[in-house]
Write a protein that holds these residues in place. Sequence first.
Motif, PDB file in Angstrom:
ATOM      1  N   SER A 131      -5.973  39.066  25.911  1.00 57.58           N
ATOM      2  CA  SER A 131      -6.334  38.575  27.244  1.00 57.58           C
ATOM      3  C   SER A 131      -7.698  37.904  27.215  1.00 57.58           C
ATOM      4  O   SER A 131      -7.965  36.976  27.973  1.00 57.58           O
ATOM      5  CB  SER A 131      -6.343  39.736  28.247  1.00 57.58           C
ATOM      6  OG  SER A 131      -7.241  40.753  27.817  1.00 57.58           O
ATOM      7  N   ASP A 132      -8.571  38.365  26.317  1.00 55.11           N
ATOM      8  CA  ASP A 132      -9.878  37.726  26.122  1.00 55.11           C
ATOM      9  C   ASP A 132     -10.113  37.547  24.628  1.00 55.11           C
ATOM     10  O   ASP A 132     -10.629  38.438  23.950  1.00 55.11           O
ATOM     11  CB  ASP A 132     -10.994  38.574  26.734  1.00 55.11           C
ATOM     12  CG  ASP A 132     -12.372  37.933  26.545  1.00 55.11           C
ATOM     13  OD1 ASP A 132     -12.434  36.741  26.143  1.00 55.11           O
ATOM     14  OD2 ASP A 132     -13.382  38.621  26.789  1.00 55.11           O
ATOM     15  N   SER A 134     -12.287  35.813  23.071  1.00 58.12           N
ATOM     16  CA  SER A 134     -13.616  35.281  22.766  1.00 58.12           C
ATOM     17  C   SER A 134     -14.062  35.716  21.371  1.00 58.12           C
ATOM     18  O   SER A 134     -13.924  36.877  20.994  1.00 58.12           O
ATOM     19  CB  SER A 134     -14.637  35.783  23.799  1.00 58.12           C
ATOM     20  OG  SER A 134     -14.324  35.292  25.080  1.00 58.12           O
ATOM     21  N   ARG A 138      -9.004  29.834  17.554  1.00 57.31           N
ATOM     22  CA  ARG A 138      -7.767  29.650  18.311  1.00 57.31           C
ATOM     23  C   ARG A 138      -6.706  28.966  17.467  1.00 57.31           C
ATOM     24  O   ARG A 138      -6.991  28.044  16.692  1.00 57.31           O
ATOM     25  CB  ARG A 138      -8.016  28.813  19.572  1.00 57.31           C
ATOM     26  CG  ARG A 138      -9.045  29.372  20.522  1.00 57.31           C
ATOM     27  CD  ARG A 138      -8.761  30.837  20.944  1.00 57.31           C
ATOM     28  NE  ARG A 138      -9.492  31.150  22.160  1.00 57.31           N
ATOM     29  CZ  ARG A 138     -10.757  31.543  22.198  1.00 57.31           C
ATOM     30  NH1 ARG A 138     -11.423  31.689  21.065  1.00 57.31           N
ATOM     31  NH2 ARG A 138     -11.353  31.791  23.354  1.00 57.31           N
ATOM     32  N   HIS A 156     -14.124  29.416  17.591  1.00 58.39           N
ATOM     33  CA  HIS A 156     -14.500  29.570  19.000  1.00 58.39           C
ATOM     34  C   HIS A 156     -15.682  28.675  19.365  1.00 58.39           C
ATOM     35  O   HIS A 156     -15.670  28.011  20.417  1.00 58.39           O
ATOM     36  CB  HIS A 156     -14.850  31.042  19.291  1.00 58.39           C
ATOM     37  CG  HIS A 156     -15.293  31.293  20.706  1.00 58.39           C
ATOM     38  ND1 HIS A 156     -14.407  31.534  21.733  1.00 58.39           N
ATOM     39  CD2 HIS A 156     -16.526  31.324  21.264  1.00 58.39           C
ATOM     40  CE1 HIS A 156     -15.071  31.716  22.854  1.00 58.39           C
ATOM     41  NE2 HIS A 156     -16.369  31.597  22.597  1.00 58.39           N
ATOM     42  N   ARG A 164     -10.262  26.964  24.274  1.00 59.74           N
ATOM     43  CA  ARG A 164     -10.680  28.347  24.489  1.00 59.74           C
ATOM     44  C   ARG A 164      -9.755  29.083  25.443  1.00 59.74           C
ATOM     45  O   ARG A 164      -9.746  30.323  25.477  1.00 59.74           O
ATOM     46  CB  ARG A 164     -12.111  28.395  25.014  1.00 59.74           C
ATOM     47  CG  ARG A 164     -13.151  27.975  23.978  1.00 59.74           C
ATOM     48  CD  ARG A 164     -14.569  28.158  24.467  1.00 59.74           C
ATOM     49  NE  ARG A 164     -15.524  27.727  23.449  1.00 59.74           N
ATOM     50  CZ  ARG A 164     -16.836  27.861  23.552  1.00 59.74           C
ATOM     51  NH1 ARG A 164     -17.363  28.422  24.644  1.00 59.74           N
ATOM     52  NH2 ARG A 164     -17.636  27.451  22.576  1.00 59.74           N
ATOM     53  N   ALA A 165      -8.980  28.351  26.206  1.00 56.08           N
ATOM     54  CA  ALA A 165      -8.021  28.985  27.121  1.00 56.08           C
ATOM     55  C   ALA A 165      -6.788  29.506  26.386  1.00 56.08           C
ATOM     56  O   ALA A 165      -5.991  30.261  26.957  1.00 56.08           O
ATOM     57  CB  ALA A 165      -7.603  27.986  28.200  1.00 56.08           C
ATOM     58  N   SER A 167      -4.662  31.911  24.228  1.00 56.96           N
ATOM     59  CA  SER A 167      -4.781  33.367  24.063  1.00 56.96           C
ATOM     60  C   SER A 167      -4.514  33.834  22.645  1.00 56.96           C
ATOM     61  O   SER A 167      -4.861  34.966  22.289  1.00 56.96           O
ATOM     62  CB  SER A 167      -3.816  34.085  25.010  1.00 56.96           C
ATOM     63  OG  SER A 167      -2.464  33.790  24.667  1.00 56.96           O
TER      64      SER A 167
END
Length: 461
Positions: A131-132, A134, A138, A156, A164-165, A167
């Motif tokens: 969900s995050d 960070s 990706r 990242h 970055r969107a 998941s």
Amino acid sequence: MSLNIVIMAAGKGTRMKSALPKVLHKLAGRSLLQHVLNMTEGLGGARNVVITGHGAEAVEAAVAGPGVQFVRQMPQLGTGHAIQQAVPAIEGDGTTLILNGDVPLIKQATARRLVEACDGKALVLLTIHLSDPSGYGRILRQGGTADGHVLAIVEHKDASPEQRAISEGYTGMMAAPTAALKRWVSQLNNNNVQGEYYLTDIVAMAVAEGVPVLGIAAPNETEVLGVNSPVQLADLERRFQREQANDLLEAGVRLADPARFDLRGTLSCGQDVEIDVNCVFEGQVSLGDGVRIGANCVIRNASIGAGARIHEFTHIDGEAQGVKVGAGALVGPFARLRPGADLGDEVHIGNFVEVKNSTMAKGAKANHLAYLGDATIGERVNYGAGSITANYDGANKHRTEIGADVHVGSNCVLIAPVVIGAGATIGGGSTISKNVAAGELSVARGKQVAIAGWTRPVKKR
């Protein structure tokens, strides 16, 4: 087909705020790196190539062993640069599995999936949906769909807001065709925000060559979580301990509270074992049927027989020798069993009693405030409160032998080497430095004197 296993363990771990290299911080009693090395056993790799850097000497000394080879990355210029240092140690034309030394809970089944999917032909990435995500590189797939072919990985810090969107993140672990991997890493450059050589850049190279690039999702988040800070280490510790607690619960062990349980080694349990809160098990521990462990006990390298009761706040540490507790024995509370303690069936060890390198036969008792070191204790011996074996002469240890059915009174000192024959009685307060024959009463203390008319001194004013 040959398998090389490369483990990246060169990072400093600045956020750990510690002089200890990050991969040597401990999870469940073992270093992060040792967890990874243990997992690789059974994968069939010819060797483990461990890439060290920060604190290299300490890291290498800590995990050196058969089948482990070290290469150094000095300075640390990125993951791609790390693999470049490992290339001379990678052999054959099979598969190279790349793992992270600070990701300790990767399962062997997951690693095997990567190796089998690669088969020396495909580049296989271990990914995770978060969900995050960070901090994770990706995964860019063809058409932006979940099942599209993998096209590239973008770190990242280099990713656009749209990227970055995404998941799906890259875990840092992969399996690659060995010959192709060597070729790809030789072509890496550091044209990026960090000025580092990214291993992830080989994905685009594989795509350009028409090599299949597969993304395999990890079964769960815990397997791929890395440790970069004390907070993350503590979180992973609790995840791992809960996982171990669940395994024990599924096997029928009764844990008073799975959240207050720590296993830092291996624990085997019989039927109907009960473990209260805040207990710690280290090394190799076995508990027989019906064993009950009270709250706040620490047990390390010990075998505890069926029906034994270990009362609260007991400390058992077998070290290399081990400790044995017989069936039906009662130990504690506040007792201490040290290496070489061997308690027979139905032995009683009470509060503030310490036993080291001593054998106690069936039914022997030391219920209060006693020390037994380098002693052989016969059946049904009653060892009085406050009594000790004086086993050390300042240079050497000596042994005390106490026969069956001996009664040792309170506050006695048995100066080894000494033999107390079967059925003998030692009067309370005695200091025994000579052998006592079977059945004898031995008393060795000063004569009591009463002084009539004596007055206690009074403080001068």
